[in-house]
Design a protein around this motif. Structure first.
Motif, PDB file in Angstrom:
ATOM      1  N   THR A  55       0.936  -1.217   0.032  1.00 26.17           N
ATOM      2  CA  THR A  55      -0.137  -0.039  -0.074  1.00 26.17           C
ATOM      3  C   THR A  55       0.941   1.190  -0.091  1.00 26.17           C
ATOM      4  OG1 THR A  55      -1.627   1.179   1.060  1.00 26.17           O
ATOM      5  CG2 THR A  55      -0.187   0.092   2.586  1.00 26.17           C
ATOM      6  N   SER A  56       0.482   2.359  -0.672  1.00 32.18           N
ATOM      7  CA  SER A  56       0.838   3.570  -0.311  1.00 32.18           C
ATOM      8  C   SER A  56       0.304   4.505   0.635  1.00 32.18           C
ATOM      9  CB  SER A  56       1.049   4.304  -2.036  1.00 32.18           C
ATOM     10  OG  SER A  56      -0.332   4.307  -2.300  1.00 32.18           O
ATOM     11  N   ALA A  57      -0.566   4.024   1.087  1.00 29.69           N
ATOM     12  CA  ALA A  57      -1.541   4.701   2.281  1.00 29.69           C
ATOM     13  C   ALA A  57      -0.761   4.449   3.625  1.00 29.69           C
ATOM     14  CB  ALA A  57      -2.933   4.154   2.290  1.00 29.69           C
ATOM     15  N   PRO A  58      -1.213   5.109   4.451  1.00 31.59           N
ATOM     16  CA  PRO A  58      -0.824   4.885   5.846  1.00 31.59           C
ATOM     17  C   PRO A  58      -0.759   3.715   6.657  1.00 31.59           C
ATOM     18  CG  PRO A  58      -2.021   7.197   5.839  1.00 31.59           C
ATOM     19  CD  PRO A  58      -2.274   6.220   4.785  1.00 31.59           C
ATOM     20  N   VAL A  59       0.069   3.243   7.350  1.00 30.59           N
ATOM     21  CA  VAL A  59       0.132   2.088   8.090  1.00 30.59           C
ATOM     22  C   VAL A  59       0.253   2.415   9.491  1.00 30.59           C
ATOM     23  CG1 VAL A  59       0.848  -0.373   8.802  1.00 30.59           C
ATOM     24  CG2 VAL A  59       0.636   0.209   6.208  1.00 30.59           C
ATOM     25  N   ILE A  60      -0.632   1.944  10.395  1.00 27.99           N
ATOM     26  CA  ILE A  60      -0.685   2.410  12.173  1.00 27.99           C
ATOM     27  C   ILE A  60       0.181   1.288  12.526  1.00 27.99           C
ATOM     28  CG2 ILE A  60      -1.797   2.892  14.033  1.00 27.99           C
ATOM     29  CD1 ILE A  60      -3.073   4.798  12.187  1.00 27.99           C
ATOM     30  N   VAL A  61       0.882   1.838  13.584  1.00 24.39           N
ATOM     31  CA  VAL A  61       1.943   0.612  14.253  1.00 24.39           C
ATOM     32  C   VAL A  61       1.753   0.852  15.547  1.00 24.39           C
ATOM     33  CG1 VAL A  61       4.386  -0.058  14.727  1.00 24.39           C
ATOM     34  CG2 VAL A  61       3.901   0.903  12.300  1.00 24.39           C
ATOM     35  N   TYR A  62       1.078  -0.066  16.307  1.00 26.15           N
ATOM     36  CA  TYR A  62       0.796  -0.094  17.783  1.00 26.15           C
ATOM     37  C   TYR A  62       1.686  -0.750  18.526  1.00 26.15           C
ATOM     38  CZ  TYR A  62      -4.069   1.399  16.616  1.00 26.15           C
ATOM     39  OH  TYR A  62      -5.132   1.987  15.881  1.00 26.15           O
ATOM     40  N   PRO A  63       2.169  -0.438  19.665  1.00 22.76           N
ATOM     41  CA  PRO A  63       2.761  -1.348  20.807  1.00 22.76           C
ATOM     42  C   PRO A  63       1.467  -2.159  21.109  1.00 22.76           C
ATOM     43  CG  PRO A  63       2.832   0.719  21.533  1.00 22.76           C
ATOM     44  CD  PRO A  63       1.684   0.794  20.368  1.00 22.76           C
ATOM     45  N   SER A  64       1.472  -3.336  20.561  1.00 25.07           N
ATOM     46  CA  SER A  64       0.255  -4.411  20.862  1.00 25.07           C
ATOM     47  C   SER A  64       0.449  -5.630  20.372  1.00 25.07           C
ATOM     48  CB  SER A  64      -1.084  -3.898  20.386  1.00 25.07           C
ATOM     49  OG  SER A  64      -1.071  -4.004  19.077  1.00 25.07           O
ATOM     50  N   SER A  65      -0.266  -6.784  20.674  1.00 24.47           N
ATOM     51  CA  SER A  65      -0.353  -7.888  20.123  1.00 24.47           C
ATOM     52  C   SER A  65      -1.173  -7.740  18.837  1.00 24.47           C
ATOM     53  CB  SER A  65      -0.824  -9.127  20.929  1.00 24.47           C
ATOM     54  OG  SER A  65      -2.130  -8.848  21.237  1.00 24.47           O
ATOM     55  N   GLY A  66      -1.571  -8.769  18.175  1.00 20.77           N
ATOM     56  CA  GLY A  66      -2.267  -8.865  17.206  1.00 20.77           C
ATOM     57  C   GLY A  66      -3.763  -8.783  17.444  1.00 20.77           C
ATOM     58  N   THR A  67      -3.973  -9.151  18.782  1.00 16.35           N
ATOM     59  CA  THR A  67      -5.328  -9.082  19.150  1.00 16.35           C
ATOM     60  C   THR A  67      -5.770  -7.518  19.152  1.00 16.35           C
ATOM     61  OG1 THR A  67      -5.496 -11.043  20.230  1.00 16.35           O
ATOM     62  CG2 THR A  67      -7.224  -9.506  21.100  1.00 16.35           C
ATOM     63  N   GLY A  68      -5.023  -6.727  19.909  1.00 13.01           N
ATOM     64  CA  GLY A  68      -5.090  -5.209  19.885  1.00 13.01           C
ATOM     65  C   GLY A  68      -5.302  -4.684  18.382  1.00 13.01           C
ATOM     66  N   ALA A  69      -4.640  -4.962  17.529  1.00 12.60           N
ATOM     67  CA  ALA A  69      -4.721  -4.490  16.168  1.00 12.60           C
ATOM     68  C   ALA A  69      -6.262  -4.983  15.583  1.00 12.60           C
ATOM     69  CB  ALA A  69      -3.646  -5.124  15.155  1.00 12.60           C
ATOM     70  N   TRP A  70      -6.452  -6.234  16.014  1.00 11.19           N
ATOM     71  CA  TRP A  70      -8.113  -6.570  15.790  1.00 11.19           C
ATOM     72  C   TRP A  70      -9.241  -5.582  16.078  1.00 11.19           C
ATOM     73  CZ3 TRP A  70      -8.501 -12.272  17.655  1.00 11.19           C
ATOM     74  CH2 TRP A  70      -8.515 -13.239  16.648  1.00 11.19           C
ATOM     75  N   GLU A  71      -8.828  -5.249  17.325  1.00 16.90           N
ATOM     76  CA  GLU A  71      -9.780  -4.404  18.007  1.00 16.90           C
ATOM     77  C   GLU A  71      -9.650  -3.040  17.392  1.00 16.90           C
ATOM     78  OE1 GLU A  71      -9.970  -4.603  22.396  1.00 16.90           O
ATOM     79  OE2 GLU A  71     -10.760  -2.640  22.751  1.00 16.90           O
ATOM     80  N   ALA A  72      -8.453  -2.786  17.178  1.00 14.78           N
ATOM     81  CA  ALA A  72      -8.274  -1.353  16.649  1.00 14.78           C
ATOM     82  C   ALA A  72      -9.173  -1.284  15.008  1.00 14.78           C
ATOM     83  CB  ALA A  72      -6.715  -0.934  16.153  1.00 14.78           C
ATOM     84  N   ALA A  73      -8.920  -2.285  14.438  1.00 15.73           N
ATOM     85  CA  ALA A  73      -9.714  -2.189  13.111  1.00 15.73           C
ATOM     86  C   ALA A  73     -11.404  -2.290  13.312  1.00 15.73           C
ATOM     87  CB  ALA A  73      -9.378  -3.694  12.342  1.00 15.73           C
ATOM     88  N   LEU A  74     -11.705  -2.816  14.415  1.00 17.16           N
ATOM     89  CA  LEU A  74     -13.201  -2.715  14.542  1.00 17.16           C
ATOM     90  C   LEU A  74     -13.672  -1.216  15.265  1.00 17.16           C
ATOM     91  CD1 LEU A  74     -13.860  -6.285  16.224  1.00 17.16           C
ATOM     92  CD2 LEU A  74     -14.178  -5.544  13.687  1.00 17.16           C
TER      93      LEU A  74
END
Ligand code: PLP
Length: 388
Positions: A55-74
């Motif tokens: 992608t050329s669009a932004p990617v957010i990087v969290y200090p988290s596990s994958g589960t956190g990134a799931w929650e962020a998406a929702l």
């Protein structure tokens, strides 16, 4: 505990082996995350992260596990009571569904047998029936780590496009990113969820959301409560090379090194390498006379293979013997597959001989556990590895 010489074989489907180069990069002094050196690191890093997601669009990087990134998406894209269409592809799809329900979303869960991916034909039917466009998002786990089945995201996208349905497409690439071909932008995905500890060859601790323009627009009106996961504050800070809270500084050093390694090999070569490992593993499984759990050859996973042990054999006993005798960890059967399968991880930092050693250990473990197999399985795998 038995003392073992040599290196432990970590052949679970993540966390994966961390290359020495990445470990050395992590082992640097922690710097001021509000200082100029840190900004330089972030500004160098973020474009490289985008490339691995396609992608050329932004990617957010969290200090988290994958589960956190799931929650962020929702929570960034949806509002209380919104309908989400999800597919029961396995343990992780089921966990994501539970999370969505706990967050106050209404999940329409398409049942599955844990041997197939998300079905684009069923999706097309569900979308056609949803004339009022009640479904706000479709969630798919690209590579089901519990089953070794890879869903066909371009066909999922095509079903949405054919139906002319406005639902967002949210995809979990936790065990495919950096090991199986994936293209966030080209495939029209709205949020791609990733994490550090699998194809990216890092320790656990980083979660990712790659986001589309449409997802960003949705986040401006989405009403699920969020604070830590809020995209807009992170995107604003990222522009200057910073984060709104303390980032996982040393993991970011490691991330840069891992991405440089993937760039050096080239993503197409990385994907081909994983395809070969998977083909060799399946050759071994078939040669042994055992069954691969994935039931559709279009959906074979290139990052892991789940093996049905069959009969009255306990797959966890096989794993225990292999751990005790050969110092190798394999993935356990998750959820309703407990005791019925073991999973061979073949993703991340490994080469032909790592895989050959892994399969040799599995073969000996099966024999020691009393599972009747044909020892020609290993030879079949070696022939696949030797061929190219
Ligand atoms: N999704 C998939 C496909 C996974 O394999 C995993 C973990 O293995 C998760 C989500 C959850 O990630 P984590 O355990 O880092 O929270």
């Amino acid at each position: 505990m038995t003392a073992h010489s040599g290196r432990h074989f970590l052949q679970i489907p993540g966390p994966t082996n961390v290359p020495d180069r990445v470990l050395r990069a992590i082992a640097q002094p922690t710097i001021d995350h509000r200082g100029p050196d840190f900004a330089e690191l972030t500004l160098d890093l973020l474009p490289r992260v985008r490339a691995v997601f396609g992608t050329s669009a932004p990617v957010i990087v969290y200090p988290s596990s994958g589960t956190g990134a799931w929650e962020a998406a929702l929570v960034n894209t949806l509002s209380p009571g919104d309908h989400v269409l999800a597919f029961e592809t396995g343990h992780f799809a089921s966990l994501w569904r539970e999370m969505a329900e706990r967050l106050g979303l209404t999940v329409e869960f398409v049942p599955g047998d844990w041997r197939h991916g998300a079905d684009p034909v069923v999706l097309a039917e569900r979308l056609a029936a949803d004339t009022g466009h009640r479904i706000a998002a479709v969630t798919v786990v690209h590579n089901e780590t519990s089953t070794g089945v890879t869903s066909r995201i371009p066909e999922i996208r095509a079903a949405l496009d054919t139906a002319n349905h406005p639902a967002l497409l949210l995809v979990d690439t936790i065990s495919s990113l950096g090991s199986i071909d994936y293209r966030h932008e080209q495939w029209g995905v709205d949020v791609t969820v990733g994490c550090s500890q699998k194809g990216l060859m890092l320790p656990p601790g980083l979660g990712f959301n790659a986001i589309s323009e449409k997802a960003l627009a949705a986040s401006r009106t989405a009403r699920l409560p969020r604070s830590y996961w809020e995209w807009s504050t992170i995107l604003d800070s990222n522009e200057q090379g910073f984060f709104p809270y303390t980032p996982a500084t040393n993991l970011l050093y490691g991330l840069r090194e891992a991405l440089v390694m993937l760039e050096e090999e080239g993503l197409p070569a990385v994907f081909t390498r994983h395809d070969r490992f998977a083909a060799a593993t399946r050759a071994a499984v078939r040669g042994w006379g055992l069954e691969v759990l994935c039931a559709d050859e279009r959906e074979y996973s290139s990052s892991l293979t789940a093996v049905l042990v069959g009969g009255a054999h306990d797959a966890d006993k096989v794993r225990r013997i292999i751990l005790d005798r050969f110092d190798m960890s394999l993935g356990t059967g998750l959820g309703k597959l407990s005791g019925r399968v073991f999973r061979i991880g073949h993703l991340g930092d490994l080469n032909d001989l790592t895989l050959a050693g892994t399969l040799a250990g599995v073969q000996m473990g099966l024999e020691l556990a009393g599972v009747t197999i044909d020892p020609g399985g290993l030879q079949d795998a070696l022939e696949v590895l030797r061929a190219e």
